[in-house]
Design an enzyme around this catalytic site. Structure first.
Site, PDB file in Angstrom:
ATOM      1  N   CYS A   3       0.834  -1.184  -0.448  1.00 34.05           N
ATOM      2  CA  CYS A   3      -0.122  -0.050   0.146  1.00 34.05           C
ATOM      3  C   CYS A   3       0.711   1.389  -0.250  1.00 34.05           C
ATOM      4  O   CYS A   3       1.671   1.933   1.056  1.00 34.05           O
ATOM      5  CB  CYS A   3      -0.846  -0.397   1.044  1.00 34.05           C
ATOM      6  SG  CYS A   3      -1.682   1.501   1.756  1.00 34.05           S
ATOM      7  N   CYS A   6       0.409   3.398   3.070  1.00 36.44           N
ATOM      8  CA  CYS A   6       1.607   3.161   4.150  1.00 36.44           C
ATOM      9  C   CYS A   6       2.957   3.350   3.779  1.00 36.44           C
ATOM     10  O   CYS A   6       3.241   3.403   5.461  1.00 36.44           O
ATOM     11  CB  CYS A   6       1.099   1.473   4.662  1.00 36.44           C
ATOM     12  SG  CYS A   6      -0.837   0.876   5.404  1.00 36.44           S
ATOM     13  N   HIS A  45      -3.583   0.876   7.877  1.00 36.99           N
ATOM     14  CA  HIS A  45      -4.508   1.281   6.891  1.00 36.99           C
ATOM     15  C   HIS A  45      -6.136   1.236   7.781  1.00 36.99           C
ATOM     16  O   HIS A  45      -6.344  -0.503   7.939  1.00 36.99           O
ATOM     17  CB  HIS A  45      -4.038  -0.063   6.315  1.00 36.99           C
ATOM     18  CG  HIS A  45      -4.065  -0.685   5.138  1.00 36.99           C
ATOM     19  ND1 HIS A  45      -3.773  -0.086   4.124  1.00 36.99           N
ATOM     20  CD2 HIS A  45      -5.609  -1.014   4.683  1.00 36.99           C
ATOM     21  CE1 HIS A  45      -4.513  -0.157   2.998  1.00 36.99           C
ATOM     22  NE2 HIS A  45      -4.919  -1.036   3.278  1.00 36.99           N
ATOM     23  N   ASN A  85     -12.986  10.485  -1.417  1.00 38.97           N
ATOM     24  CA  ASN A  85     -13.567   9.294  -3.064  1.00 38.97           C
ATOM     25  C   ASN A  85     -13.635   7.943  -1.690  1.00 38.97           C
ATOM     26  O   ASN A  85     -12.479   8.077  -0.981  1.00 38.97           O
ATOM     27  CB  ASN A  85     -12.533   9.112  -3.957  1.00 38.97           C
ATOM     28  CG  ASN A  85     -12.661  10.808  -4.231  1.00 38.97           C
ATOM     29  OD1 ASN A  85     -13.493  11.510  -4.495  1.00 38.97           O
ATOM     30  ND2 ASN A  85     -11.411  11.213  -5.239  1.00 38.97           N
ATOM     31  N   GLY A  91     -14.252   7.905  -7.472  1.00 33.03           N
ATOM     32  CA  GLY A  91     -13.305   8.455  -8.088  1.00 33.03           C
ATOM     33  C   GLY A  91     -11.964   7.200  -6.953  1.00 33.03           C
ATOM     34  O   GLY A  91     -10.856   8.574  -7.021  1.00 33.03           O
ATOM     35  N   THR A  93      -8.766   5.853  -6.289  1.00 31.33           N
ATOM     36  CA  THR A  93      -8.040   5.677  -6.965  1.00 31.33           C
ATOM     37  C   THR A  93      -6.706   4.414  -6.073  1.00 31.33           C
ATOM     38  O   THR A  93      -5.431   3.645  -6.412  1.00 31.33           O
ATOM     39  CB  THR A  93      -6.781   6.420  -7.940  1.00 31.33           C
ATOM     40  OG1 THR A  93      -6.241   7.283  -6.907  1.00 31.33           O
ATOM     41  CG2 THR A  93      -8.173   7.035  -9.068  1.00 31.33           C
ATOM     42  N   HIS A  96      -6.401   3.361   0.906  1.00 33.05           N
ATOM     43  CA  HIS A  96      -6.129   3.421   1.972  1.00 33.05           C
ATOM     44  C   HIS A  96      -6.710   5.009   2.502  1.00 33.05           C
ATOM     45  O   HIS A  96      -6.604   5.970   1.528  1.00 33.05           O
ATOM     46  CB  HIS A  96      -4.351   3.439   1.671  1.00 33.05           C
ATOM     47  CG  HIS A  96      -3.768   4.208   3.063  1.00 33.05           C
ATOM     48  ND1 HIS A  96      -2.921   3.094   4.126  1.00 33.05           N
ATOM     49  CD2 HIS A  96      -4.380   5.508   4.302  1.00 33.05           C
ATOM     50  CE1 HIS A  96      -2.463   3.375   5.096  1.00 33.05           C
ATOM     51  NE2 HIS A  96      -3.566   5.372   5.242  1.00 33.05           N
ATOM     52  N   HIS A  98      -8.215   8.332   2.590  1.00 40.24           N
ATOM     53  CA  HIS A  98      -7.196  10.360   2.744  1.00 40.24           C
ATOM     54  C   HIS A  98      -7.983  10.740   2.277  1.00 40.24           C
ATOM     55  O   HIS A  98      -9.349  10.703   1.783  1.00 40.24           O
ATOM     56  CB  HIS A  98      -6.022   9.593   1.654  1.00 40.24           C
ATOM     57  CG  HIS A  98      -6.743   9.610   0.089  1.00 40.24           C
ATOM     58  ND1 HIS A  98      -7.222   8.032  -0.053  1.00 40.24           N
ATOM     59  CD2 HIS A  98      -7.600  10.281  -0.934  1.00 40.24           C
ATOM     60  CE1 HIS A  98      -7.273   7.836  -1.793  1.00 40.24           C
ATOM     61  NE2 HIS A  98      -7.714   9.350  -2.315  1.00 40.24           N
ATOM     62  N   HIS A 100      -8.702  14.753   0.630  1.00 38.64           N
ATOM     63  CA  HIS A 100      -8.252  15.981  -0.019  1.00 38.64           C
ATOM     64  C   HIS A 100      -8.245  17.301   0.497  1.00 38.64           C
ATOM     65  O   HIS A 100      -9.781  17.329   1.045  1.00 38.64           O
ATOM     66  CB  HIS A 100      -8.855  15.709  -1.519  1.00 38.64           C
ATOM     67  CG  HIS A 100      -7.917  14.515  -1.987  1.00 38.64           C
ATOM     68  ND1 HIS A 100      -7.587  13.933  -2.910  1.00 38.64           N
ATOM     69  CD2 HIS A 100      -9.038  13.596  -2.024  1.00 38.64           C
ATOM     70  CE1 HIS A 100      -7.642  13.518  -3.116  1.00 38.64           C
ATOM     71  NE2 HIS A 100      -8.076  12.557  -3.155  1.00 38.64           N
TER      72      HIS A 100
HETATM   73  P1  AMP Z   1      -8.118   9.165  -5.071  1.00 39.39           P
HETATM   74  O1  AMP Z   1      -7.834   9.569  -6.073  1.00 39.39           O
HETATM   75  O2  AMP Z   1      -9.405  10.854  -3.794  1.00 39.39           O
HETATM   76  O3  AMP Z   1      -7.918   7.844  -4.349  1.00 39.39           O
HETATM   77  O4  AMP Z   1      -6.464   9.585  -4.414  1.00 39.39           O
HETATM   78  C1  AMP Z   1      -5.070   9.591  -4.345  1.00 39.39           C
HETATM   79  C2  AMP Z   1      -4.217  10.622  -4.523  1.00 39.39           C
HETATM   80  O5  AMP Z   1      -2.932   9.930  -4.675  1.00 39.39           O
HETATM   81  C3  AMP Z   1      -4.280  11.499  -5.932  1.00 39.39           C
HETATM   82  O6  AMP Z   1      -4.592  13.179  -6.149  1.00 39.39           O
HETATM   83  C4  AMP Z   1      -3.028  11.300  -6.184  1.00 39.39           C
HETATM   84  O7  AMP Z   1      -2.599  12.128  -7.376  1.00 39.39           O
HETATM   85  C5  AMP Z   1      -2.290  11.268  -5.122  1.00 39.39           C
HETATM   86  N1  AMP Z   1      -0.783  10.446  -5.163  1.00 39.39           N
HETATM   87  C6  AMP Z   1      -0.762   9.090  -5.767  1.00 39.39           C
HETATM   88  N2  AMP Z   1       0.333   8.682  -5.012  1.00 39.39           N
HETATM   89  C7  AMP Z   1       1.024   9.936  -4.333  1.00 39.39           C
HETATM   90  C8  AMP Z   1       2.219  10.309  -3.677  1.00 39.39           C
HETATM   91  N3  AMP Z   1       3.309   9.154  -3.930  1.00 39.39           N
HETATM   92  N4  AMP Z   1       2.809  11.352  -3.504  1.00 39.39           N
HETATM   93  C9  AMP Z   1       1.281  11.778  -3.394  1.00 39.39           C
HETATM   94  N5  AMP Z   1      -0.241  11.983  -3.620  1.00 39.39           N
HETATM   95  C10 AMP Z   1      -0.010  10.281  -4.087  1.00 39.39           C
HETATM   96 ZN    ZN Z   2      -2.289   1.682   3.811  1.00 38.89          ZN
END
Ligand code: AMP
Ligand code: ZN
Length: 112
Positions: A3, A6, A45, A85, A91, A93, A96, A98, A100
């Site tokens: 992950c 993580c 996680h 999301n 949406g 991706t 884990h 998070h 925004h």
């Molecule tokens: P989501 O689409 O809500 O799952 O958001 C995932 C977010 O993680 C996206 O905005 C990506 O640009 C961001 N992201 C993915 N990998 C990294 C990383 N290594 N460092 C910082 N942001 C990341």
């Molecule tokens: Zn994780």
């Protein structure tokens, strides 16, 4: 577990951290969608908002309080948006949990 968040929480993958404590990490998104785009994650996680329960959900309040404090520190005085999301239609991706923190421009509603 493989992950990426993580690994960021554990410091195994570099990130541009804004804040860290024993429960959460906040760091700048790699692909910013606004002048300020910070991600806040629990160190534990939790795959998504769907996996929150009575034992692990306290961290969400802590994340919101921290997001508001970071917004103040980053001078988002006109406001900001906090987005979670969840799942494919939401949406999400990265699997884990998070949040925004987006600011520095006027946000549209409804979101795309
Ligand atoms: P989501 O689409 O809500 O799952 O958001 C995932 C977010 O993680 C996206 O905005 C990506 O640009 C961001 N992201 C993915 N990998 C990294 C990383 N290594 N460092 C910082 N942001 C990341
Ligand atoms: Zn994780």
């Amino acid at each position: 577990m493989d992950c990426i968040f993580c690994k960021i929480a554990a410091g195994e993958i570099p990130s541009n951290k804004v804040y860290e404590d024993d429960q959460i990490v906040a760091f700048y998104d790699l692909d910013p969608q606004a002048p300020v785009h910070v991600l806040l994650i629990p160190k534990e996680h939790i795959a998504s908002a769907n996996e929150l329960n009575d034992r692990n959900s306290e961290v969400v309040g802590h994340i919101y309080l921290t997001a508001a404090r970071i917004a103040k520190e980053l001078h988002l005085d006109n406001g900001y948006r906090i987005v979670n999301n969840c799942g494919v239609d939401g949406g999400q991706t990265v699997g884990h949990l998070h949040f925004h923190l987006l600011g520095g421009r006027s946000m549209k509603w409804p979101p795309g």
